[in-house]
Scaffold this motif. Sequence first.
Motif, PDB file in Angstrom:
ATOM      1  N   ASN A 187       5.816 -11.262 -36.127  1.00 38.75           N
ATOM      2  CA  ASN A 187       7.021 -11.103 -36.957  1.00 38.75           C
ATOM      3  C   ASN A 187       8.293 -11.228 -36.124  1.00 38.75           C
ATOM      4  OD1 ASN A 187       8.197 -10.506 -39.604  1.00 38.75           O
ATOM      5  ND2 ASN A 187       8.975  -8.668 -38.583  1.00 38.75           N
ATOM      6  N   LEU A 188       8.291 -10.651 -34.929  1.00 37.29           N
ATOM      7  CA  LEU A 188       9.470 -10.773 -34.055  1.00 37.29           C
ATOM      8  C   LEU A 188       9.748 -12.247 -33.759  1.00 37.29           C
ATOM      9  CD1 LEU A 188       8.848  -7.862 -31.478  1.00 37.29           C
ATOM     10  CD2 LEU A 188      10.543  -7.902 -33.326  1.00 37.29           C
ATOM     11  N   ARG A 189       8.682 -12.986 -33.456  1.00 42.44           N
ATOM     12  CA  ARG A 189       8.852 -14.422 -33.196  1.00 42.44           C
ATOM     13  C   ARG A 189       9.409 -15.150 -34.414  1.00 42.44           C
ATOM     14  NH1 ARG A 189       4.235 -13.959 -30.095  1.00 42.44           N
ATOM     15  NH2 ARG A 189       2.904 -14.245 -31.917  1.00 42.44           N
ATOM     16  N   ALA A 190       8.863 -14.831 -35.574  1.00 44.81           N
ATOM     17  CA  ALA A 190       9.301 -15.509 -36.800  1.00 44.81           C
ATOM     18  C   ALA A 190      10.775 -15.219 -37.089  1.00 44.81           C
ATOM     19  CB  ALA A 190       8.432 -15.065 -37.984  1.00 44.81           C
ATOM     20  N   GLU A 191      11.171 -13.970 -36.899  1.00 48.75           N
ATOM     21  CA  GLU A 191      12.578 -13.620 -37.142  1.00 48.75           C
ATOM     22  C   GLU A 191      13.502 -14.405 -36.215  1.00 48.75           C
ATOM     23  OE1 GLU A 191      13.889 -11.887 -39.459  1.00 48.75           O
ATOM     24  OE2 GLU A 191      12.141 -10.877 -40.323  1.00 48.75           O
ATOM     25  N   MET A 192      13.098 -14.522 -34.956  1.00 53.02           N
ATOM     26  CA  MET A 192      13.938 -15.223 -33.982  1.00 53.02           C
ATOM     27  C   MET A 192      14.007 -16.722 -34.279  1.00 53.02           C
ATOM     28  SD  MET A 192      15.392 -13.115 -31.936  1.00 53.02           S
ATOM     29  CE  MET A 192      15.488 -11.940 -33.286  1.00 53.02           C
ATOM     30  N   GLN A 193      12.886 -17.289 -34.748  1.00 52.59           N
ATOM     31  CA  GLN A 193      12.859 -18.725 -35.050  1.00 52.59           C
ATOM     32  C   GLN A 193      13.952 -19.114 -36.035  1.00 52.59           C
ATOM     33  OE1 GLN A 193      11.411 -20.765 -33.275  1.00 52.59           O
ATOM     34  NE2 GLN A 193      10.130 -19.261 -32.250  1.00 52.59           N
ATOM     35  N   THR A 194      14.192 -18.251 -37.027  1.00 52.18           N
ATOM     36  CA  THR A 194      15.104 -18.645 -38.103  1.00 52.18           C
ATOM     37  C   THR A 194      16.576 -18.495 -37.725  1.00 52.18           C
ATOM     38  OG1 THR A 194      15.166 -16.415 -39.029  1.00 52.18           O
ATOM     39  CG2 THR A 194      13.426 -17.870 -39.835  1.00 52.18           C
ATOM     40  N   LEU A 195      16.850 -17.846 -36.605  1.00 56.94           N
ATOM     41  CA  LEU A 195      18.248 -17.573 -36.236  1.00 56.94           C
ATOM     42  C   LEU A 195      19.014 -18.852 -35.908  1.00 56.94           C
ATOM     43  CD1 LEU A 195      18.717 -14.566 -33.798  1.00 56.94           C
ATOM     44  CD2 LEU A 195      19.353 -14.753 -36.207  1.00 56.94           C
ATOM     45  N   GLU A 196      20.162 -19.034 -36.534  1.00 55.71           N
ATOM     46  CA  GLU A 196      21.019 -20.173 -36.190  1.00 55.71           C
ATOM     47  C   GLU A 196      22.119 -19.685 -35.262  1.00 55.71           C
ATOM     48  OE1 GLU A 196      22.361 -22.418 -39.533  1.00 55.71           O
ATOM     49  OE2 GLU A 196      20.387 -22.304 -40.481  1.00 55.71           O
ATOM     50  N   THR A 197      21.923 -19.923 -33.983  1.00 54.18           N
ATOM     51  CA  THR A 197      22.839 -19.368 -32.979  1.00 54.18           C
ATOM     52  C   THR A 197      22.716 -20.189 -31.704  1.00 54.18           C
ATOM     53  OG1 THR A 197      23.525 -17.229 -32.057  1.00 54.18           O
ATOM     54  CG2 THR A 197      21.160 -17.698 -32.012  1.00 54.18           C
ATOM     55  N   PRO A 198      23.708 -20.132 -30.805  1.00 52.49           N
ATOM     56  CA  PRO A 198      23.608 -20.910 -29.565  1.00 52.49           C
ATOM     57  C   PRO A 198      22.278 -20.642 -28.846  1.00 52.49           C
ATOM     58  CG  PRO A 198      25.811 -20.006 -29.774  1.00 52.49           C
ATOM     59  CD  PRO A 198      25.012 -19.432 -30.903  1.00 52.49           C
ATOM     60  N   GLN A 199      21.697 -21.710 -28.306  1.00 58.32           N
ATOM     61  CA  GLN A 199      20.340 -21.633 -27.753  1.00 58.32           C
ATOM     62  C   GLN A 199      20.205 -20.582 -26.658  1.00 58.32           C
ATOM     63  OE1 GLN A 199      17.939 -23.406 -29.276  1.00 58.32           O
ATOM     64  NE2 GLN A 199      16.473 -22.212 -28.072  1.00 58.32           N
ATOM     65  N   ILE A 200      21.194 -20.450 -25.805  1.00 56.15           N
ATOM     66  CA  ILE A 200      21.060 -19.505 -24.688  1.00 56.15           C
ATOM     67  C   ILE A 200      20.957 -18.064 -25.206  1.00 56.15           C
ATOM     68  CG2 ILE A 200      23.558 -19.354 -24.278  1.00 56.15           C
ATOM     69  CD1 ILE A 200      23.036 -18.682 -21.403  1.00 56.15           C
ATOM     70  N   LEU A 201      21.660 -17.787 -26.304  1.00 59.21           N
ATOM     71  CA  LEU A 201      21.602 -16.434 -26.871  1.00 59.21           C
ATOM     72  C   LEU A 201      20.215 -16.172 -27.446  1.00 59.21           C
ATOM     73  CD1 LEU A 201      23.123 -13.812 -27.587  1.00 59.21           C
ATOM     74  CD2 LEU A 201      23.742 -14.868 -29.762  1.00 59.21           C
ATOM     75  N   LYS A 202      19.737 -17.157 -28.196  1.00 55.02           N
ATOM     76  CA  LYS A 202      18.399 -17.056 -28.775  1.00 55.02           C
ATOM     77  C   LYS A 202      17.351 -16.885 -27.676  1.00 55.02           C
ATOM     78  CE  LYS A 202      16.044 -19.716 -32.377  1.00 55.02           C
ATOM     79  NZ  LYS A 202      16.382 -20.629 -33.511  1.00 55.02           N
ATOM     80  N   ASP A 203      17.451 -17.706 -26.639  1.00 57.85           N
ATOM     81  CA  ASP A 203      16.487 -17.612 -25.533  1.00 57.85           C
ATOM     82  C   ASP A 203      16.534 -16.236 -24.875  1.00 57.85           C
ATOM     83  OD1 ASP A 203      15.744 -20.219 -25.989  1.00 57.85           O
ATOM     84  OD2 ASP A 203      16.932 -21.070 -24.348  1.00 57.85           O
ATOM     85  N   ALA A 204      17.731 -15.710 -24.688  1.00 61.38           N
ATOM     86  CA  ALA A 204      17.859 -14.413 -24.023  1.00 61.38           C
ATOM     87  C   ALA A 204      17.273 -13.301 -24.894  1.00 61.38           C
ATOM     88  CB  ALA A 204      19.331 -14.124 -23.698  1.00 61.38           C
TER      89      ALA A 204
END
Lengths: 296, 296
Positions: free
Chosen positions: A19-36
């Motif tokens: 679920n944590l992975r799925a929530e992060m997948q949908t986020l529309e945000t700069p890649q470095i923030l998502k990666d962090a």
Amino acid sequence: MGATFKEFSNQYKELLESNLRAEMQTLETPQILKDAMIYSLEAGGKRIRPLLLFATLAAFNKDPKMGLETASAIEMVHTYSLIHDDLPSMDDDDLRRGKPTNHKVFGEAAAILAGDALLTYSFQLISTIQSAQTTADTKLALIAEFAKAAGAEGMVGGQVADMQGEEKQLNLEELEYIHVHKTGKLLAYSVIAGALLAEADDSLIDKLRAFSYHLGLAFQIRDDILDLEGTEEMIGKPVGSDEDNHKSTYPSLLSMEGAKNALEEHISAAKKYLRETALNTAYLEDITDLIAVRDN
Amino acid sequence: MGATFKEFSNQYKELLESNLRAEMQTLETPQILKDAMIYSLEAGGKRIRPLLLFATLAAFNKDPKMGLETASAIEMVHTYSLIHDDLPSMDDDDLRRGKPTNHKVFGEAAAILAGDALLTYSFQLISTIQSAQTTADTKLALIAEFAKAAGAEGMVGGQVADMQGEEKQLNLEELEYIHVHKTGKLLAYSVIAGALLAEADDSLIDKLRAFSYHLGLAFQIRDDILDLEGTEEMIGKPVGSDEDNHKSTYPSLLSMEGAKNALEEHISAAKKYLRETALNTAYLEDITDLIAVRDN
């Protein structure tokens, strides 16, 4: 509840992580923030807090899945707190669970912002719980308690007190204030959130609050003991680092024997309150034992 | 609405500030954390976001007071964002509104934690709105939209993009992404929150969203123009600091004349959408004018 605790914990740990992975997948945000954000969420860990929540729901004979959003939110807040605690201006740690800390990989600014974003997202998650079994008033109660547990009167307050207490001889009361707030409040919230989702009445909630108070202190005392008696491999950091940092700990205040006695007392008080709930608490007892004897 | 905008804005600015003080008074937390939170909350500022929310409620002929908790929450999040933006690892600013920044007074760790605590508390405030006029579902919608506006897909995402864009030549689309997110989303939320509290229907909310989109861009373009044409006294920082920092701005991309034209266009688009709502928008128009001609 036919599953062993090991099966239960594997099943729900996996559900949480996907679920944590799925929530992060949908986020529309700069890649470095998502990666962090993803880096620290996926850095592993025992997922004790989510498991406490799932086990509390099981104790009420409820489907643990109904706690998935809240469990994910709690793990996000736990993760943000680790990212911020590790920062150079705080504990200045380079390693966390054997891996480079967030700011070592992404830089300090991105680490601060990844923490901010995880904290913020956790409230979005609870406010948008889909399950028809959970009323709007329950969601609001979950959010209010969560903010209290995580904020100035809870975890953040404990972190401030911890920093102020460094390099200073604390008494037992001051040490307990720190731990009850810094780690205890969020652990307790994990149990209380399960009870709120199960629509427990106040007297049951009081008993579960007493249970989790003792559980939280046991958790911390065990941590202090491990810091002295564990191996570096077991605890993922150098043995005796609290002593080297002149941190007040339970063994330093109570002696090692006194700390072990205090651990026993908190574990047995925790179990006493559990029994008083007369709920189906097998998994919660298993987690309590796990905390008493855990080696990392 | 007999009061002039000046009377209206003085009255609700005062109400907001006394509520922020009252909320902080009740907090049980280490004194340094409380002091750090209060220091930045009371550092002044135009309180544009709370005023937008109050003015939106007035536009619906609702009592602006029903937005007090949400307006306070928004100001707390705005304040936390300034504290974190000013940190050494971010913009590294020593002064904010002519006063030493939070970390200069309280140290970096306390500043980070004060920001974390303000952000967390903002959700507690909305989840515990007392007014019987506001339903539980409305409070949940307020929280969900707030988290989205403030988090990875909103303000925090914009801050990350801003940092990545430093020392780099941006095109207009990239510059707009930054501003729509970094400042626009929270400004827009201030309006949308008012509409949610007033239980506006979706078509009205769409018009108000369009209004606040243009208002947010106007706000930022005016900011860029002021950085070049203002005096240090007016803007509280050295004139031309964006240019010295090699930041992409509207005047640097569009020329000063082009930036002024863009400002005019956004202001007139904002007012067009306001008129389309057919609400009682006098105060919202006044705020729009204030943003177009503000000198700080």
